[in-house]
Motif scaffolding. Sequence first.
Motif, PDB file in Angstrom:
ATOM      1  N   ALA A   5      44.999  -0.665 -17.114  1.00  0.00           N
ATOM      2  CA  ALA A   5      44.955  -1.811 -16.193  1.00  0.00           C
ATOM      3  C   ALA A   5      44.877  -1.364 -14.739  1.00  0.00           C
ATOM      4  CB  ALA A   5      46.174  -2.691 -16.418  1.00  0.00           C
ATOM      5  N   LYS A   6      45.022  -0.060 -14.481  1.00  0.00           N
ATOM      6  CA  LYS A   6      44.947   0.508 -13.125  1.00  0.00           C
ATOM      7  C   LYS A   6      45.927  -0.183 -12.173  1.00  0.00           C
ATOM      8  CE  LYS A   6      40.276   2.224 -13.556  1.00  0.00           C
ATOM      9  NZ  LYS A   6      39.079   1.480 -13.923  1.00  0.00           N
ATOM     10  N   THR A   7      47.136  -0.400 -12.654  1.00  0.00           N
ATOM     11  CA  THR A   7      48.156  -1.004 -11.813  1.00  0.00           C
ATOM     12  C   THR A   7      49.365  -0.074 -11.811  1.00  0.00           C
ATOM     13  OG1 THR A   7      49.412  -3.035 -11.420  1.00  0.00           O
ATOM     14  CG2 THR A   7      49.040  -2.472 -13.713  1.00  0.00           C
ATOM     15  N   HIS A   8      50.479  -0.500 -11.194  1.00  0.00           N
ATOM     16  CA  HIS A   8      51.688   0.319 -11.142  1.00  0.00           C
ATOM     17  C   HIS A   8      52.183   0.600 -12.564  1.00  0.00           C
ATOM     18  CE1 HIS A   8      55.876   1.385 -10.305  1.00  0.00           C
ATOM     19  NE2 HIS A   8      55.493   1.604  -9.050  1.00  0.00           N
ATOM     20  N   ALA A   9      52.604   1.844 -12.832  1.00  0.00           N
ATOM     21  CA  ALA A   9      52.991   2.239 -14.192  1.00  0.00           C
ATOM     22  C   ALA A   9      54.050   1.313 -14.786  1.00  0.00           C
ATOM     23  CB  ALA A   9      53.497   3.674 -14.183  1.00  0.00           C
ATOM     24  N   LYS A  10      54.956   0.796 -13.936  1.00  0.00           N
ATOM     25  CA  LYS A  10      56.030  -0.043 -14.477  1.00  0.00           C
ATOM     26  C   LYS A  10      55.538  -1.426 -14.902  1.00  0.00           C
ATOM     27  CE  LYS A  10      59.948   2.141 -12.252  1.00  0.00           C
ATOM     28  NZ  LYS A  10      60.816   2.137 -11.082  1.00  0.00           N
ATOM     29  N   ILE A  11      54.324  -1.806 -14.527  1.00  0.00           N
ATOM     30  CA  ILE A  11      53.829  -3.125 -14.935  1.00  0.00           C
ATOM     31  C   ILE A  11      52.504  -3.038 -15.691  1.00  0.00           C
ATOM     32  CG2 ILE A  11      55.108  -4.632 -13.361  1.00  0.00           C
ATOM     33  CD1 ILE A  11      52.870  -4.400 -11.343  1.00  0.00           C
TER      34      ILE A  11
ATOM     35  N   GLU B 242      73.062   1.482  -0.800  1.00  0.00           N
ATOM     36  CA  GLU B 242      72.090   2.319  -1.514  1.00  0.00           C
ATOM     37  C   GLU B 242      70.962   2.588  -0.527  1.00  0.00           C
ATOM     38  OE1 GLU B 242      71.297   2.528  -5.211  1.00  0.00           O
ATOM     39  OE2 GLU B 242      72.828   1.177  -5.998  1.00  0.00           O
ATOM     40  N   SER B 243      70.498   3.814  -0.469  1.00  0.00           N
ATOM     41  CA  SER B 243      69.354   4.083   0.408  1.00  0.00           C
ATOM     42  C   SER B 243      68.122   3.332  -0.074  1.00  0.00           C
ATOM     43  CB  SER B 243      69.040   5.578   0.450  1.00  0.00           C
ATOM     44  OG  SER B 243      70.166   6.242   0.964  1.00  0.00           O
ATOM     45  N   GLY B 244      68.088   3.036  -1.382  1.00  0.00           N
ATOM     46  CA  GLY B 244      66.966   2.259  -1.935  1.00  0.00           C
ATOM     47  C   GLY B 244      66.908   0.843  -1.396  1.00  0.00           C
ATOM     48  N   ASP B 245      67.956   0.408  -0.729  1.00  0.00           N
ATOM     49  CA  ASP B 245      67.956  -0.944  -0.162  1.00  0.00           C
ATOM     50  C   ASP B 245      67.152  -0.957   1.139  1.00  0.00           C
ATOM     51  OD1 ASP B 245      68.429  -3.610   0.204  1.00  0.00           O
ATOM     52  OD2 ASP B 245      70.424  -3.342   1.063  1.00  0.00           O
ATOM     53  N   THR B 246      65.892  -0.573   1.013  1.00  0.00           N
ATOM     54  CA  THR B 246      64.989  -0.492   2.161  1.00  0.00           C
ATOM     55  C   THR B 246      63.759  -1.325   1.820  1.00  0.00           C
ATOM     56  OG1 THR B 246      65.783   1.711   2.714  1.00  0.00           O
ATOM     57  CG2 THR B 246      63.605   1.119   3.536  1.00  0.00           C
ATOM     58  N   PHE B 247      63.463  -2.302   2.642  1.00  0.00           N
ATOM     59  CA  PHE B 247      62.321  -3.178   2.360  1.00  0.00           C
ATOM     60  C   PHE B 247      61.022  -2.588   2.890  1.00  0.00           C
ATOM     61  CE2 PHE B 247      65.751  -6.505   2.480  1.00  0.00           C
ATOM     62  CZ  PHE B 247      65.668  -6.844   1.147  1.00  0.00           C
TER      63      PHE B 247
ATOM     64  N   ALA C 194      62.365  -1.879  -3.897  1.00  0.00           N
ATOM     65  CA  ALA C 194      63.128  -0.766  -4.470  1.00  0.00           C
ATOM     66  C   ALA C 194      62.597  -0.377  -5.850  1.00  0.00           C
ATOM     67  CB  ALA C 194      64.608  -1.138  -4.566  1.00  0.00           C
ATOM     68  N   MET C 195      62.174  -1.371  -6.621  1.00  0.00           N
ATOM     69  CA  MET C 195      61.792  -1.103  -8.001  1.00  0.00           C
ATOM     70  C   MET C 195      60.354  -0.632  -8.160  1.00  0.00           C
ATOM     71  SD  MET C 195      63.026  -3.308 -11.077  1.00  0.00           S
ATOM     72  CE  MET C 195      62.037  -3.933 -12.362  1.00  0.00           C
ATOM     73  N   TYR C 196      59.446  -1.224  -7.405  1.00  0.00           N
ATOM     74  CA  TYR C 196      58.022  -0.901  -7.575  1.00  0.00           C
ATOM     75  C   TYR C 196      57.383  -0.342  -6.315  1.00  0.00           C
ATOM     76  CZ  TYR C 196      58.630  -4.711 -11.090  1.00  0.00           C
ATOM     77  OH  TYR C 196      59.050  -5.543 -12.090  1.00  0.00           O
ATOM     78  N   GLU C 197      58.183   0.058  -5.338  1.00  0.00           N
ATOM     79  CA  GLU C 197      57.624   0.438  -4.027  1.00  0.00           C
ATOM     80  C   GLU C 197      56.695  -0.671  -3.511  1.00  0.00           C
ATOM     81  OE1 GLU C 197      56.258   3.295  -6.395  1.00  0.00           O
ATOM     82  OE2 GLU C 197      58.341   3.972  -6.467  1.00  0.00           O
ATOM     83  N   ALA C 198      57.068  -1.910  -3.769  1.00  0.00           N
ATOM     84  CA  ALA C 198      56.173  -3.025  -3.431  1.00  0.00           C
ATOM     85  C   ALA C 198      56.171  -3.296  -1.935  1.00  0.00           C
ATOM     86  CB  ALA C 198      56.617  -4.283  -4.171  1.00  0.00           C
ATOM     87  N   HIS C 199      55.019  -3.719  -1.456  1.00  0.00           N
ATOM     88  CA  HIS C 199      54.878  -4.114  -0.053  1.00  0.00           C
ATOM     89  C   HIS C 199      55.008  -5.632   0.071  1.00  0.00           C
ATOM     90  CE1 HIS C 199      53.008  -4.290   4.017  1.00  0.00           C
ATOM     91  NE2 HIS C 199      52.630  -5.470   3.572  1.00  0.00           N
ATOM     92  N   HIS C 200      55.797  -6.079   1.027  1.00  0.00           N
ATOM     93  CA  HIS C 200      55.802  -7.486   1.431  1.00  0.00           C
ATOM     94  C   HIS C 200      55.529  -7.551   2.921  1.00  0.00           C
ATOM     95  CE1 HIS C 200      57.316  -9.586  -2.172  1.00  0.00           C
ATOM     96  NE2 HIS C 200      57.828  -8.404  -2.454  1.00  0.00           N
ATOM     97  N   ASP C 201      54.625  -8.403   3.333  1.00  0.00           N
ATOM     98  CA  ASP C 201      54.489  -8.663   4.769  1.00  0.00           C
ATOM     99  C   ASP C 201      55.774  -9.352   5.225  1.00  0.00           C
ATOM    100  OD1 ASP C 201      51.971  -7.586   4.897  1.00  0.00           O
ATOM    101  OD2 ASP C 201      50.893  -9.494   5.054  1.00  0.00           O
ATOM    102  N   ILE C 202      56.309  -8.901   6.354  1.00  0.00           N
ATOM    103  CA  ILE C 202      57.535  -9.503   6.890  1.00  0.00           C
ATOM    104  C   ILE C 202      57.209  -9.986   8.302  1.00  0.00           C
ATOM    105  CG2 ILE C 202      59.976  -9.083   7.467  1.00  0.00           C
ATOM    106  CD1 ILE C 202      59.873  -6.745   5.399  1.00  0.00           C
TER     107      ILE C 202
END
Length: 421
Positions: free
Chosen positions: A156-162, A347-352, A316-324
């Motif tokens: 599917a050429k998408t993120h491995a987790k999905i 958690e350092s992972g708590d980074t948007f 944190a889970m998918y390295e996803a980008h959100h416009d903020i």
Amino acid sequence: MDHFLYRDGQLMAEDVAVTDIAAAVGTPFYAYSSATLLRHFKLFDDALAGTDHLVCFAMKSCSNIAVLKLLGDAGAGMDVVSGGEYLRAKAAGVSGDKIVFSGIGKTRDEMRIALEGGIRQFNVESEPEMQVLSDVAVSLGMVAPITVRVNPDVDAKTHAKISTGKKEDKFGIPISRAREVYATAAKLPGLKVIGIDVHIGSQLTELEPFRLAYRKVAELTETLRADGHEITRLDLGGGLGIPYARDNNAPPLPLEYGALIKEEVGHLGCEIEIEPGRLISGNAGILVADVIYVKEGEGRKFLILDAAMNDLIRPAMYEAHHDIIPVQEPAPGEDQTEYDIVGPVCESGDTFAKGRNMPTLKAGELVAFRSAGAYGAVMSSEYNSRPLIPEVLVHGDQFAVIRRRPTFDEMINRDTIPEWL
Ligand SMILES: *Cc1c(COP(=O)(O)O)cnc(C)c1O
């Protein structure tokens, strides 16, 4: 396209100022636009016009019952993946004959709930599940309509987790074994085979993987029919992606996707189901947060928000980008500052976002995460004992809280201390 635009220097949700919602419910919160939800549903429905079809909203993307009622009333079916989702769909007034039950780990209890409440079909994912479903149906004196989810081994050429449609993924049965598995299903007394199901992944930004998968499903339809199975329904899954960043190339449109479906399987005379989630709900929601502090780090500035990874876990889970974006519209040419945008969780992972260029912000100002309607509120948790945040539905110039913020006591009092302590 969505309905979150600036007007008179203010971010609006349809005709409601986001600051007005914030004043009424406090931050952080999710807000959904009913016009955007309906528009996206209709894009899919229209894309399949001229075919016998049902668009089943993949409600795991956004499962508040007000959202389900809105879409259900507009004619959507629901794709559910648990007994809880099934009961939510029913609570929203969706009738069983418009509910499709997907997922690899359905329990006997979940099967019973769906059979007793009415179900359009089960999408079965393994031989052991088939056996159990047949047993449960027989014990209730019923016959369960099924499709079998096949795994077409398509990238599917998408993120491995999905990604879900490659042979190493846990989903479906290998398409190479389909004839054997359908033969087994046909012999089970509690099952009626009615079709084929496929779902290759989420956030797909190209059509080619869908084409490859649907072509294999079309071939399999002919093969299974030749083997004597009545294949009358094709469930083609969900997964069409959305533009998360404003300046990126937009993924294909539902209209192009619908045309592809007609090209690849239209000649088979089957009823078509699709299960879009993200494309219906993703850009129909924003997450609004308050800037608590602006902190000067070494060589970087941190924007510390009152929203955190427990409220929106996708980065944190998918390295996803959100416009903020700021809720107060920045003036043209206003100064930009580079921020690391973070939440308060330990958690350092708590980074948007890292190194994000934003108009300069101060504590007390509001920001909105765009494209937060799908896999946002539904994936939230109370990690760090942060109560689940409210959900708000906007309709024109009205808005309503569709899930309120629990009190601290409500959260704490779900725990109990044993007598012997
Ligand atoms: C998650 C899922 C969907 C929806 O995927 P989106 O990317 O949100 O469109 C559809 N069908 C199944 C079986 C799923 O697991």
